[in-house]
Each structure stands twice: as structure tokens, then as C-alpha cells.
Design a protein around this motif. Sequence first.
Motif, short mmCIF file in Angstrom:
data_model
loop_
_atom_site.label_atom_id
_atom_site.label_comp_id
_atom_site.label_asym_id
_atom_site.label_seq_id
_atom_site.Cartn_x
_atom_site.Cartn_y
_atom_site.Cartn_z
N LEU A 1 5.24 13.68 0.48
CA LEU A 1 5.64 15.08 0.42
C LEU A 1 4.57 15.91 1.12
N PRO A 2 4.94 16.78 2.03
CA PRO A 2 3.94 17.64 2.67
C PRO A 2 3.22 18.49 1.62
N GLN B 1 -7.26 18.42 -7.09
CA GLN B 1 -7.52 18.37 -5.64
C GLN B 1 -6.77 17.20 -5.06
N HIS B 2 -6.08 17.47 -3.95
CA HIS B 2 -5.36 16.39 -3.30
C HIS B 2 -5.61 16.46 -1.80
N GLN B 3 -6.33 15.49 -1.31
CA GLN B 3 -6.59 15.33 0.11
C GLN B 3 -5.50 14.42 0.65
N GLN B 4 -4.76 14.89 1.63
CA GLN B 4 -3.67 14.09 2.18
C GLN B 4 -4.19 12.72 2.59
N GLY B 5 -3.49 11.67 2.17
CA GLY B 5 -3.90 10.31 2.50
C GLY B 5 -4.77 9.66 1.44
N SER B 6 -5.16 10.42 0.41
CA SER B 6 -5.98 9.89 -0.69
C SER B 6 -5.29 10.20 -2.01
N GLY C 1 -5.71 23.23 5.49
CA GLY C 1 -5.74 22.02 6.31
C GLY C 1 -5.02 20.88 5.61
N THR C 2 -5.74 19.80 5.35
CA THR C 2 -5.13 18.63 4.72
C THR C 2 -5.51 18.52 3.24
N THR C 3 -5.91 19.64 2.64
CA THR C 3 -6.32 19.63 1.23
C THR C 3 -5.56 20.66 0.43
N LEU C 4 -5.10 20.23 -0.73
CA LEU C 4 -4.46 21.13 -1.69
C LEU C 4 -5.39 21.26 -2.89
N GLN C 5 -5.55 22.48 -3.37
CA GLN C 5 -6.31 22.72 -4.60
C GLN C 5 -5.47 23.56 -5.53
#
Length: 137
Positions: free
Chosen positions: A13-14, A58-63, A35-39
Motif C-alpha cells: 500500500l502506498p 514509524q514506517h519506512q517504505q520497504g521495512s 518521502g519514503t517515511t510515514l509517521q
Amino acid sequence: MAKSKVTFKPKPLPLVVQAILLRRHHPSMQVKVKGTTLQAHFEVRPSEMGGTYQVLLQHQQGSPPEVHVLSPTLQHRDGVPPPHLYRNGALCLFYPPSGEWTPQQALATTLIPWTVDWLFYYEIWLVTGTWEGGGRH
């Protein structure tokens, strides 16, 4: 002639969709994507008898996503830290190799309820010394 096997790998999911879902399910949550991080900052009270916690997802895309309790500080019991807590202080909400959570799933309907559950079982653990929340130790 040999048939080629086509495999389908669902896309994550984006982060912007994750943010929309978090806001929809939890309107008081402060969510930002950079960027590629959601908080996401939010407040949780897992039970009527328990405390209120300030939490950061915290969610870093790809992790895998990480959830940290910002306040109050998680307590030790008889000198022992809470179970199901990573060394960096993140809550252990799922076992990554098990596939319990995948990037195709909404954080709003998985990690947020799991955080509430974790804190509920943490409060029981503080009183009894027994972790009732299951999981791999």
C-alpha cells in the motif's frame, strides 16, 4: 513447449494511502508522510483502569513498521524489562517471518489495534508478572 509460470507479487500500500486510512480510522491521529517515511503520533488508553500513552508509529517504505511508546516511560518489573520489546525500544507486535503483517495491509486496522492490545497486556504484566498476550518469546 514449456509453460512459463507467472507469479504475482502484490504491491505494498502506498504510504499516502496508509496515511489516509490512518486518518479515516483514527481522526485524532497526527499523520505525516515525508518521502519514503510515514509517521503517526497518537494517544492510547488500553483500558478504563489503565493509563494513557503517547505513541509514535514509524514506517519506512520497504521495512517493517515500528511502534514506540513516547510517554510514560515503560516500567520494568522487579528489574526486568517488559516482554516483547525490541532492544531499540520498539514494541514487538508481530513476528515478521510469520507473515502476520505484510506491506499490503493497512496499518490502521493491524498495527494500531495490536498496539492497544500490547499495552493492555503490558498493564496486566506490570501487576501479575505474567505476559498474557501470547507471541513468541
